[in-house]
Each structure stands twice: as structure tokens, then as C-alpha cells.
Design a protein around this motif. Structure first.
Motif, PDB file in Angstrom:
ATOM      1  N   ALA A 157       0.805  -1.218   0.000  1.00 39.88           N
ATOM      2  CA  ALA A 157       0.000   0.000   0.000  1.00 39.88           C
ATOM      3  C   ALA A 157       0.843   1.275   0.000  1.00 39.88           C
ATOM      4  CB  ALA A 157      -0.961  -0.018   1.180  1.00 39.88           C
ATOM      5  N   PRO A 158       1.841   1.399   0.893  1.00 38.71           N
ATOM      6  CA  PRO A 158       2.659   2.618   0.852  1.00 38.71           C
ATOM      7  C   PRO A 158       3.440   2.735  -0.449  1.00 38.71           C
ATOM      8  CG  PRO A 158       2.972   1.436   2.921  1.00 38.71           C
ATOM      9  CD  PRO A 158       2.204   0.529   2.003  1.00 38.71           C
ATOM     10  N   ASP A 159       3.901   1.584  -0.995  1.00 38.23           N
ATOM     11  CA  ASP A 159       4.677   1.631  -2.230  1.00 38.23           C
ATOM     12  C   ASP A 159       3.817   2.093  -3.399  1.00 38.23           C
ATOM     13  OD1 ASP A 159       6.843   0.730  -0.875  1.00 38.23           O
ATOM     14  OD2 ASP A 159       6.601  -1.375  -1.432  1.00 38.23           O
ATOM     15  N   ALA A 160       2.544   1.677  -3.370  1.00 39.51           N
ATOM     16  CA  ALA A 160       1.667   2.010  -4.494  1.00 39.51           C
ATOM     17  C   ALA A 160       1.161   3.440  -4.422  1.00 39.51           C
ATOM     18  CB  ALA A 160       0.488   1.037  -4.525  1.00 39.51           C
ATOM     19  N   ALA A 161       1.032   3.965  -3.209  1.00 38.70           N
ATOM     20  CA  ALA A 161       0.420   5.290  -3.041  1.00 38.70           C
ATOM     21  C   ALA A 161       1.415   6.389  -3.383  1.00 38.70           C
ATOM     22  CB  ALA A 161      -0.082   5.447  -1.614  1.00 38.70           C
ATOM     23  N   THR A 162       1.770   6.479  -4.638  1.00 43.97           N
ATOM     24  CA  THR A 162       2.782   7.447  -5.074  1.00 43.97           C
ATOM     25  C   THR A 162       2.189   8.600  -5.853  1.00 43.97           C
ATOM     26  OG1 THR A 162       3.098   6.207  -7.118  1.00 43.97           O
ATOM     27  CG2 THR A 162       4.491   5.585  -5.254  1.00 43.97           C
ATOM     28  N   GLY A 163       0.903   8.471  -6.178  1.00 45.79           N
ATOM     29  CA  GLY A 163       0.286   9.494  -7.013  1.00 45.79           C
ATOM     30  C   GLY A 163       0.527   9.248  -8.483  1.00 45.79           C
ATOM     31  N   SER A 164       1.277   8.209  -8.817  1.00 47.33           N
ATOM     32  CA  SER A 164       1.559   7.862 -10.203  1.00 47.33           C
ATOM     33  C   SER A 164       0.874   6.550 -10.534  1.00 47.33           C
ATOM     34  CB  SER A 164       3.074   7.717 -10.406  1.00 47.33           C
ATOM     35  OG  SER A 164       3.338   7.067 -11.630  1.00 47.33           O
ATOM     36  N   GLY A 165       0.012   6.576 -11.552  1.00 44.18           N
ATOM     37  CA  GLY A 165      -0.675   5.351 -11.939  1.00 44.18           C
ATOM     38  C   GLY A 165       0.291   4.271 -12.368  1.00 44.18           C
ATOM     39  N   ALA A 166       1.338   4.639 -13.122  1.00 45.19           N
ATOM     40  CA  ALA A 166       2.313   3.649 -13.590  1.00 45.19           C
ATOM     41  C   ALA A 166       3.054   3.023 -12.414  1.00 45.19           C
ATOM     42  CB  ALA A 166       3.299   4.311 -14.553  1.00 45.19           C
ATOM     43  N   SER A 167       3.427   3.846 -11.425  1.00 44.35           N
ATOM     44  CA  SER A 167       4.131   3.332 -10.256  1.00 44.35           C
ATOM     45  C   SER A 167       3.230   2.426  -9.426  1.00 44.35           C
ATOM     46  CB  SER A 167       4.642   4.484  -9.385  1.00 44.35           C
ATOM     47  OG  SER A 167       5.586   5.255 -10.091  1.00 44.35           O
ATOM     48  N   ALA A 168       1.984   2.816  -9.284  1.00 46.08           N
ATOM     49  CA  ALA A 168       1.033   1.991  -8.533  1.00 46.08           C
ATOM     50  C   ALA A 168       0.852   0.651  -9.224  1.00 46.08           C
ATOM     51  CB  ALA A 168      -0.307   2.714  -8.422  1.00 46.08           C
ATOM     52  N   LEU A 169       0.751   0.670 -10.543  1.00 39.27           N
ATOM     53  CA  LEU A 169       0.582  -0.564 -11.301  1.00 39.27           C
ATOM     54  C   LEU A 169       1.792  -1.480 -11.113  1.00 39.27           C
ATOM     55  CD1 LEU A 169      -1.720  -1.474 -13.277  1.00 39.27           C
ATOM     56  CD2 LEU A 169      -0.118  -0.974 -15.109  1.00 39.27           C
ATOM     57  N   LYS A 170       2.969  -0.906 -11.128  1.00 44.31           N
ATOM     58  CA  LYS A 170       4.189  -1.688 -10.944  1.00 44.31           C
ATOM     59  C   LYS A 170       4.236  -2.310  -9.559  1.00 44.31           C
ATOM     60  CE  LYS A 170       9.228  -1.311 -11.339  1.00 44.31           C
ATOM     61  NZ  LYS A 170      10.375  -0.390 -11.620  1.00 44.31           N
ATOM     62  N   ALA A 171       3.832  -1.555  -8.545  1.00 49.68           N
ATOM     63  CA  ALA A 171       3.834  -2.067  -7.178  1.00 49.68           C
ATOM     64  C   ALA A 171       2.835  -3.205  -7.018  1.00 49.68           C
ATOM     65  CB  ALA A 171       3.515  -0.944  -6.195  1.00 49.68           C
ATOM     66  N   VAL A 172       1.658  -3.042  -7.583  1.00 51.94           N
ATOM     67  CA  VAL A 172       0.632  -4.080  -7.499  1.00 51.94           C
ATOM     68  C   VAL A 172       1.075  -5.328  -8.247  1.00 51.94           C
ATOM     69  CG1 VAL A 172      -1.677  -4.693  -8.347  1.00 51.94           C
ATOM     70  CG2 VAL A 172      -1.333  -2.600  -7.022  1.00 51.94           C
ATOM     71  N   GLU A 173       1.690  -5.137  -9.397  1.00 55.31           N
ATOM     72  CA  GLU A 173       2.190  -6.280 -10.163  1.00 55.31           C
ATOM     73  C   GLU A 173       3.215  -7.064  -9.350  1.00 55.31           C
ATOM     74  OE1 GLU A 173       4.573  -7.144 -14.343  1.00 55.31           O
ATOM     75  OE2 GLU A 173       3.438  -5.283 -14.115  1.00 55.31           O
ATOM     76  N   ALA A 174       4.075  -6.365  -8.621  1.00 54.15           N
ATOM     77  CA  ALA A 174       5.078  -7.033  -7.792  1.00 54.15           C
ATOM     78  C   ALA A 174       4.412  -7.840  -6.682  1.00 54.15           C
ATOM     79  CB  ALA A 174       6.033  -6.001  -7.197  1.00 54.15           C
ATOM     80  N   VAL A 175       3.367  -7.275  -6.082  1.00 49.77           N
ATOM     81  CA  VAL A 175       2.649  -7.970  -5.013  1.00 49.77           C
ATOM     82  C   VAL A 175       2.003  -9.248  -5.546  1.00 49.77           C
ATOM     83  CG1 VAL A 175       0.635  -7.840  -3.490  1.00 49.77           C
ATOM     84  CG2 VAL A 175       2.243  -5.936  -3.608  1.00 49.77           C
ATOM     85  N   LEU A 176       1.287  -9.139  -6.649  1.00 50.66           N
ATOM     86  CA  LEU A 176       0.583 -10.293  -7.193  1.00 50.66           C
ATOM     87  C   LEU A 176       1.555 -11.350  -7.714  1.00 50.66           C
ATOM     88  CD1 LEU A 176      -2.370  -8.489  -8.991  1.00 50.66           C
ATOM     89  CD2 LEU A 176      -2.423  -9.731  -6.819  1.00 50.66           C
ATOM     90  N   SER A 177       2.719 -10.923  -8.167  1.00 47.95           N
ATOM     91  CA  SER A 177       3.728 -11.882  -8.612  1.00 47.95           C
ATOM     92  C   SER A 177       4.196 -12.775  -7.478  1.00 47.95           C
ATOM     93  CB  SER A 177       4.936 -11.152  -9.217  1.00 47.95           C
ATOM     94  OG  SER A 177       4.581 -10.497 -10.420  1.00 47.95           O
ATOM     95  N   GLU A 178       4.104 -12.259  -6.234  1.00 48.08           N
ATOM     96  CA  GLU A 178       4.498 -13.058  -5.074  1.00 48.08           C
ATOM     97  C   GLU A 178       3.599 -14.272  -4.889  1.00 48.08           C
ATOM     98  OE1 GLU A 178       7.087 -12.778  -2.820  1.00 48.08           O
ATOM     99  OE2 GLU A 178       7.856 -11.406  -4.345  1.00 48.08           O
TER     100      GLU A 178
END
Length: 206
Positions: free
Chosen positions: A80-101
Motif C-alpha cells: 500500500a505505501p509503495d503504491a500510493a505514489t500518485g503515479s498510476g504507472a508506479s502503482a501498477l508496478k507495485a501491485v504487479e510485484a505484489v501479485l507476482s508473489e
């Protein structure tokens, strides 16, 4: 002075031995004798902790769900803190990393997925195990829902992904990729699984 035995820890140790055998030889290989040999206990000690093979199997599956739920919850909180950057691309990357786990992309997670697949198959024929299987589905789907909510908050989720089926669909994708990797855990298949997950998340963008 008599030795104090931590019965809970001993039961967990026995369950971990079940996991090791199941990952290597399948659920049918997890006999009391094999489990005892795996964890360095006598068959009598195993039978003292578990009155039946069914009780041992249920506890081993319960512990899988318990530890997986704790790990998934911790992963979601970190994201959640990693995704909450205000950038959609950054949030998408963070979520992708989580789901990859959640995917069996290395040897450890592949072994875990094999264990879970064996227990899930057993749950189809054993009503006592079915609630545990459903709980794991709910845990994974809950993480998917939190990831989608984070994307929505960061403006990285289009309106088509906002319905009630979005989280179940994402969970089904993760499940399907996991099954595929169990059948073919090759590096090429792992790269493809990552690419499929990435493409699906990109398709949810506005």
C-alpha cells in the motif's frame, strides 16, 4: 527435571514434514511412518500428537492456510505505501510485484504450490477440508480486491474494472497461472506468466 515439550511446536514440526513429503512424493506418500522419519520423531510420537491420518492432514492444511494468510496480509500491507505514489504507472508496478508473489516463480514457491494443489485436490473428496480450500480462495481474492482498490485510488483503474467481478477475475487469473506453472515451471513459462499478469493489469488502466 523432565523435558518440557512444546506440543504446538511439535505439531507444526510434524505438519512441516508432511509438506516436505507432499511436495516431493505427493499426498499419498505422507504416511505416519514417512512423516516420522522426515521430522526425526518416532511413529508413536506422531500418533501421540495426531490420533489419525485425517487429523494430521487437516492440521497440515490448516497451517498452510494460516501461514499463507499471514504472508499475504503482510505483503498487502507493504504494497500500500509503495503504491500510493500518485503515479498510476508506479502503482501498477507495485501491485504487479505484489501479485507476482502469489505465483510459483522460484523453487520455494513452487514447492508450496505443489503442497497446496495436493491439499486442494484432497478437499474435493473430503468435506472436512473444503472450508479450508474456500478460505484460501477468499484470502487470495481479498488481496486482489485490495490491489484493485489501491489502483483505483491512484487513478490507475479504468471504469470497466470497477465491477464486482474484477477481484474474482484477477484471482482466477492468478490461480490459472499457478496451475500452468505447476505443469511447466520452465524459465520460459515463468516469463510468460509474468507477461500475462502484466498485460492483464495494463488492460485495466483507464
Amino acid at each position: 527435571m523432565p523435558k518440557v515439550i512444546d506440543e504446538r511446536r511439535r505439531r507444526e514440526r510434524i505438519a512441516e514434514a508432511v509438506w516436505a513429503i507432499v511436495a516431493r512424493d505427493g499426498l499419498e506418500g505422507a504416511t505416519v511412518r514417512a512423516v516420522a522419519a522426515e521430522c526425526g520423531l518416532s511413529a508413536g510420537a506422531v500418533q501421540h500428537s495426531f490420533r489419525s491420518q485425517a487429523e494430521l492432514q487437516r492440521f497440515a492444511m490448516e497451517l498452510v492456510v494460516e501461514r499463507a494468510a499471514a504472508r499475504i496480509d503482510a505483503t498487502g500491507r507493504r504494497a500500500a505505501p509503495d503504491a500510493a505514489t500518485g503515479s498510476g504507472a508506479s502503482a501498477l508496478k507495485a501491485v504487479e510485484a505484489v501479485l507476482s508473489e502469489l505465483l510459483p516463480l522460484d523453487a520455494e514457491r513452487l514447492a508450496e504450490a505443489r503442497v497446496w494443489a495436493a491439499f486442494s485436490a484432497a478437499a474435493l473428496a473430503d468435506p472436512a477440508l473444503a472450508p479450508l480450500s474456500r478460505r484460501m480462495i477468499a484470502v487470495v481474492e481479498g488481496l486482489c480486491a485490495r490491489c484493485l482498490a489501491q489502483l483505483r485510488a491512484d487513478g490507475a483503474l479504468g471504469p470497466a474494472a470497477g465491477d464486482a467481478l474484477a477481484a474474482p477475475a484477477l484471482r482466477a487469473l492468478v490461480d490459472g497461472l499457478t496451475v500452468g506453472l505447476l505443469a511447466d515451471p520452465s524459465p520460459a513459462a515463468r516469463r510468460q506468466a509474468r507477461a500475462v499478469l502484466h498485460a492483464h493489469l495494463e488492460s485495466l488502466r483507464p
